[in-house]
Design a protein around this motif. Structure first.
Motif, PDB file in Angstrom:
ATOM      1  N   SER A   1       4.197  -4.109  11.280  1.00 61.66           N
ATOM      2  CA  SER A   1       5.400  -3.298  11.055  1.00 61.66           C
ATOM      3  C   SER A   1       4.982  -1.937  10.508  1.00 61.66           C
ATOM      4  CB  SER A   1       6.363  -4.013  10.111  1.00 61.66           C
ATOM      5  OG  SER A   1       5.744  -4.259   8.868  1.00 61.66           O
ATOM      6  N   ASP A   2       4.123  -1.303  11.250  1.00 65.16           N
ATOM      7  CA  ASP A   2       3.664   0.042  10.914  1.00 65.16           C
ATOM      8  C   ASP A   2       3.087   0.657  12.180  1.00 65.16           C
ATOM      9  OD1 ASP A   2       2.864   1.707   8.204  1.00 65.16           O
ATOM     10  OD2 ASP A   2       1.621   2.157   9.950  1.00 65.16           O
ATOM     11  N   SER A   3       3.440   1.912  12.429  1.00 66.07           N
ATOM     12  CA  SER A   3       3.073   2.516  13.712  1.00 66.07           C
ATOM     13  C   SER A   3       1.564   2.715  13.889  1.00 66.07           C
ATOM     14  CB  SER A   3       3.794   3.850  13.883  1.00 66.07           C
ATOM     15  OG  SER A   3       3.394   4.731  12.868  1.00 66.07           O
ATOM     16  N   HIS A   4       0.806   2.691  12.782  1.00 67.59           N
ATOM     17  CA  HIS A   4      -0.638   2.889  12.933  1.00 67.59           C
ATOM     18  C   HIS A   4      -1.429   1.599  13.078  1.00 67.59           C
ATOM     19  CE1 HIS A   4       0.593   6.932  11.639  1.00 67.59           C
ATOM     20  NE2 HIS A   4      -0.242   7.229  12.614  1.00 67.59           N
TER      21      HIS A   4
ATOM     22  N   SER B   1       7.035   7.023  12.862  1.00 66.21           N
ATOM     23  CA  SER B   1       6.962   5.735  12.168  1.00 66.21           C
ATOM     24  C   SER B   1       7.682   4.607  12.900  1.00 66.21           C
ATOM     25  CB  SER B   1       7.582   5.927  10.791  1.00 66.21           C
ATOM     26  OG  SER B   1       8.135   4.751  10.310  1.00 66.21           O
ATOM     27  N   SER B   2       7.292   3.373  12.522  1.00 65.42           N
ATOM     28  CA  SER B   2       7.936   2.190  13.097  1.00 65.42           C
ATOM     29  C   SER B   2       9.141   1.757  12.268  1.00 65.42           C
ATOM     30  CB  SER B   2       6.931   1.036  13.101  1.00 65.42           C
ATOM     31  OG  SER B   2       6.659   0.664  11.754  1.00 65.42           O
ATOM     32  N   ARG B   3       9.480   2.492  11.208  1.00 65.20           N
ATOM     33  CA  ARG B   3      10.491   2.009  10.256  1.00 65.20           C
ATOM     34  C   ARG B   3      11.803   1.660  10.950  1.00 65.20           C
ATOM     35  NH1 ARG B   3      10.253   7.923   7.428  1.00 65.20           N
ATOM     36  NH2 ARG B   3       8.081   7.284   7.539  1.00 65.20           N
ATOM     37  N   GLU B   4      12.208   0.403  10.837  1.00 67.85           N
ATOM     38  CA  GLU B   4      13.450  -0.010  11.485  1.00 67.85           C
ATOM     39  C   GLU B   4      14.650   0.498  10.708  1.00 67.85           C
ATOM     40  OE1 GLU B   4      13.642  -4.284  11.694  1.00 67.85           O
ATOM     41  OE2 GLU B   4      12.826  -4.495   9.688  1.00 67.85           O
TER      42      GLU B   4
ATOM     43  N   GLY C   1       8.646  18.358   5.866  1.00 68.43           N
ATOM     44  CA  GLY C   1       9.241  17.667   4.718  1.00 68.43           C
ATOM     45  C   GLY C   1       8.560  16.366   4.332  1.00 68.43           C
ATOM     46  N   ARG C   2       7.695  15.823   5.184  1.00 64.66           N
ATOM     47  CA  ARG C   2       7.088  14.511   4.917  1.00 64.66           C
ATOM     48  C   ARG C   2       6.239  14.510   3.633  1.00 64.66           C
ATOM     49  NH1 ARG C   2       5.158   9.674   7.950  1.00 64.66           N
ATOM     50  NH2 ARG C   2       3.055   9.216   7.235  1.00 64.66           N
ATOM     51  N   SER C   3       5.665  15.665   3.308  1.00 66.73           N
ATOM     52  CA  SER C   3       4.807  15.744   2.119  1.00 66.73           C
ATOM     53  C   SER C   3       5.634  15.690   0.838  1.00 66.73           C
ATOM     54  CB  SER C   3       4.019  17.054   2.140  1.00 66.73           C
ATOM     55  OG  SER C   3       4.923  18.147   2.008  1.00 66.73           O
TER      56      SER C   3
ATOM     57  N   ASP D   1       0.801  -1.232   0.000  1.00 64.88           N
ATOM     58  CA  ASP D   1       0.000   0.000   0.000  1.00 64.88           C
ATOM     59  C   ASP D   1       0.833   1.281   0.000  1.00 64.88           C
ATOM     60  OD1 ASP D   1       1.026  -0.353   2.530  1.00 64.88           O
ATOM     61  OD2 ASP D   1      -0.882  -0.295   3.590  1.00 64.88           O
ATOM     62  N   HIS D   2       2.109   1.179   0.345  1.00 66.94           N
ATOM     63  CA  HIS D   2       2.929   2.394   0.439  1.00 66.94           C
ATOM     64  C   HIS D   2       3.609   2.729  -0.892  1.00 66.94           C
ATOM     65  CE1 HIS D   2       2.358   1.912   4.727  1.00 66.94           C
ATOM     66  NE2 HIS D   2       3.118   2.954   5.004  1.00 66.94           N
ATOM     67  N   ASN D   3       4.362   1.761  -1.396  1.00 72.36           N
ATOM     68  CA  ASN D   3       5.182   1.971  -2.596  1.00 72.36           C
ATOM     69  C   ASN D   3       4.407   1.568  -3.834  1.00 72.36           C
ATOM     70  OD1 ASN D   3       7.866   2.951  -2.181  1.00 72.36           O
ATOM     71  ND2 ASN D   3       8.252   1.133  -0.939  1.00 72.36           N
TER      72      ASN D   3
HETATM   73  C1  MIC Z   1       4.283   6.275   8.250  1.00 73.57           C
HETATM   74  O1  MIC Z   1       3.129   6.637   8.352  1.00 73.57           O
HETATM   75  O2  MIC Z   1       5.252   6.979   8.595  1.00 73.57           O
HETATM   76  C2  MIC Z   1       4.565   4.902   7.692  1.00 73.57           C
HETATM   77  C3  MIC Z   1       5.195   5.078   6.364  1.00 73.57           C
HETATM   78  O3  MIC Z   1       3.367   4.202   7.515  1.00 73.57           O
HETATM   79  C4  MIC Z   1       5.471   4.191   8.685  1.00 73.57           C
HETATM   80  C5  MIC Z   1       6.046   2.942   8.211  1.00 73.57           C
HETATM   81  C6  MIC Z   1       7.193   3.126   7.288  1.00 73.57           C
HETATM   82  O4  MIC Z   1       8.021   4.002   7.487  1.00 73.57           O
HETATM   83  O5  MIC Z   1       7.268   2.348   6.340  1.00 73.57           O
HETATM   84  C7  MIC Z   1       4.846   3.933  10.055  1.00 73.57           C
HETATM   85  O6  MIC Z   1       4.013   4.685  10.477  1.00 73.57           O
HETATM   86  O7  MIC Z   1       5.277   3.019  10.759  1.00 73.57           O
END
Ligand code: MIC
Ligand code: SF4
Length: 643
Positions: free
Chosen positions: A119-122, A533-536, A384-386, A65-67
């Protein structure tokens, strides 16, 4: 008998080890996992190193769903890898276009009383239907897929009681913004937030999910609603009433903090740049020019949200100066919008329809113009996220988004006149064809493209580390600062060497080169370091660049766990004032690491001026062993060998 909160009940019924006193380490059994594609490639690469043929959970789903822009071969290759690795190991694969992981999971898979890590913070979105749903790093999800326990620090319990009923044009999103205004982005750290009070009976499951979704922005471990007749009705409409179980806290359960919110007095709210807790009333900044409006994201993309948007747009046109996008949260939402005709009203208004994916929320297209003002129904407005560094992103409800898109300026939706009444169907249209079931035998070839690179080699700690400081930063540094996302970088989530060039580029263009040239280094952070985010990758990339320790005033939960999983030492200043005495280029010596980790206090000496200071190391026994082993993967391997 012991009186328990909802979360305590679920933890207790899933407890493998540990005691449930706040602050202790508890290990819980995980029923379900989810991954998305931006974190998923790493999670499955990690899972593969564990050599387990088939996942051991009740259900694991891999979402894409992201990429989804596919500007080159990278996304398509990664999707193909995730599909094949999922099929091989017994994971369901939700195809690109099927929807945003949290929306689809809520509709089709979540169940009250169960545990989910993603593996996503939401991931806490599914807390809207009484599930204990927690965001985690990819390695933790990989371990859970392999049947391993998930370890958390036992949280404190907060309770938010809602009273009364929302007024027309005031929404669940405004409740999320109100609690952010009260608690701030640090206010939920170390806590689980349970929602209750008579007011919750007026909120549907998707509205409850909007609220638990944005609990991530409070830093909370998760947020949860009871499972009641509202939950049952939602599950019935999804054809899943069989998974319904009622769930409520015990009368007299203890909460560390109780907050009351009167729904009747709430007003439409807006979070101003660049933090979700920078909340004011819409009325107070009404009239400000708007360049762009985006409706969607895992916070506000349910059928209910979309029907309201369509009703408000019906027969009207988006202002000439505004570019508006609408991304429905799932194929179910999109197909129902289309079959009832509501989609036509959105299209006729001039809004641009985007696919059912994260899209603009993670900077995958639709970046605002230079210096632009963008109103979004999303959950994060970090700088910058946008994708446009100097844009100002504001977070609002769908109602405020539409009112502002029509007027071309920030507008209180109550100015639109009568609020639309939308009829929710008794039955959703169910078609799970977008989710590919894995074959029973796992006889699948896993296909990898050239974009998939090895992850960084673990580093085992020596007892003393002497290293230079490569970066000093202030409070509330997000993982979007540490490892930015967006259309240009996100396709490289399985290529740590390439990603490393962009580490901290939002705040310090020279960081990556500097850290590399130092060989090994230490980062100095402020409070709530690593929120978001949860991004490791925000831990793996610094590891690749030689970062051995981060000394901060405090950490966000998931990022701290990711640092430990990667084998980077997270330390906190005993006296926060010491942080300001350290400069980039200083050489620090961290002494007696193994012993200090045990006692909880470590001495650090700044070689420039001889100043010695104490840092705290609040790690569990397991985490200490993990650090000494070089992270979660070598630790798990070692534990397997010793078993
Ligand atoms: C986000 O909202 O920042 C993300 C992209 O969904 C991240 C996960 C990621 O960085 O891939 C998140 O919230 O964990
Ligand atoms: Fe996707 Fe945005 Fe939700 Fe993250 S917050 S999962 S990027 S929609």
């Amino acid at each position: 008998m012991e009186k328990l909160t909802i979360a305590q009940k679920i933890i207790k019924s899933h407890l493998i080890e540990g005691d449930m006193t706040p602050g202790g380490d508890v290990a819980i059994r995980i029923d379900q996992t989810l991954t998305q594609d931006a974190t998923g490639t790493m999670a499955y690469l990690e899972f593969e190193t564990m050599g387990i043929p088939r996942v051991k959970t009740e259900l694991s789903v891999a979402y894409v769903d992201h990429n989804t822009l596919g500007a080159g071969f990278e996304n398509a290759d990664d999707h193909r890898y995730i599909r094949t690795v999922a099929e091989k190991h017994g994971v369901r694969f939700s195809r690109p276009g099927n929807g945003i992981c949290h929306q689809v999971h809520l509709e089709r898979f979540g169940r009250p009383g169960a545990t989910l890590i993603g593996s996503d913070s939401h991931t806490p979105t599914c807390g809207g239907l009484g599930m204990l749903a927690i965001g985690a790093g990819g390695m933790d999800v990989a371990v859970a897929m392999g049947g391993g326990a998930y370890h958390i620090t036992m949280p404190k319990m907060y309770r938010v009681d809602l009273h009364g009923k929302l007024k027309p044009f005031v929404t669940a999103k405004d409740v999320s913004l109100e609690i952010l205004r009260i608690l701030t982005v640090k206010g939920g750290v170390g806590a689980i937030i349970e929602w209750g009070g008579d007011g919750i009976m007026t909120l549907s499951v998707p509205e409850r999910a909007t609220i638990t979704n944005m609990g991530a922005e409070l830093g909370a471990t998760t947020s949860i609603f009871p499972s009641d007749e509202v939950t049952r009705a939602f599950l019935r409409a999804q054809g899943r009433e069989d998974v319904y179980v009622p769930l409520a806290s015990d009368e007299g359960a203890h909460y560390d903090r109780v907050i009351d919110i009167d729904l009747d007095t709430l007003e439409p709210l807006i979070a101003c740049p660049h933090s979700p807790d920078n909340v004011v009333t819409v009325r107070s900044i009404a009239g400000k020019r708007v360049d762009q409006v985006c409706v969607g994201s895992c916070t506000n993309s349910s059928l209910y949200d979309m029907l309201k948007v369509s009703a408000l747009l019906r027969g009207k046109r988006v202002a000439d100066t505004v570019d508006m996008s609408v991304s429905p949260g799932s194929r179910q939402v999109l197909s129902m919008l289309s079959s009832c005709g509501a989609l036509g009203d959105i299209i006729a208004s001039g809004a641009r329809l985007l696919e059912c994916a994260c899209g603009p929320c993670i900077g995958m297209g639709f970046s605002p113009n230079s210096g632009g003002v963008s109103l979004r129904t999303f959950n994060r407005n970090f700088e910058g996220r946008s994708g446009t560094k100097d844009a100002g992103v504001y977070l609002v409800s769908p109602e405020t988004a539409v009112a502002s898109a029509l007027a071309g300026v920030i507008t209180d939706p109550r100015d639109l006149g009568d609020a639309p009444h939308v009829n929710m169907p008794d039955k959703f249209t169910v078609d799970d064809g977008g989710v590919i079931m894995p074959p029973a035998d796992g006889d699948v070839e896993v296909l990898r493209g050239p974009n998939i690179k090895e992850f960084p080699a673990p580093v085992v700690f020596t007892d003393t580390v002497t290293a230079q400081v490569s970066l000093t930063v202030g409070d509330n540094i997000t993982t979007d600062h540490i490892m930015p996302a967006g259309a240009k970088i996100l396709p490289y989530r399985s290529n740590i060497p390439y990603l490393s060039r962009f580490c901290f580029s939002v705040c310090d263009e020279g960081f990556a080169e500097r850290a590399k040239s130092m060989g090994q280094s230490i980062i100095i952070g402020g409070a709530n370091y690593g929120q978001g985010s949860s991004r490791e990758h925000a831990a793996l990339v610094p590891l690749y660049l030689g970062v051995r320790a981060v000394i901060a005033k405090s950490f966000a939960r998931i990022h701290m766990a990711n640092l430990v999983n990667a084998g980077i030492l997270p330390l906190t200043f005993d006296d926060p004032a010491d942080a300001d005495k350290i400069k980039v280029g200083d050489t620090l010596t961290i002494e007696n690491i193994a012993g200090g980790m045990k006692s909880g206090a470590i001495t650090v000496k700044n070689e420039r001026d001889g100043h010695a200071f104490t840092v705290n190391c609040a790690l569990s026994d397991r985490q200490r062993e993990m650090i000494l082993a070089g992270g979660l993967l070598p630790y798990t391997k070692k534990a397997g060998e010793n078993a």
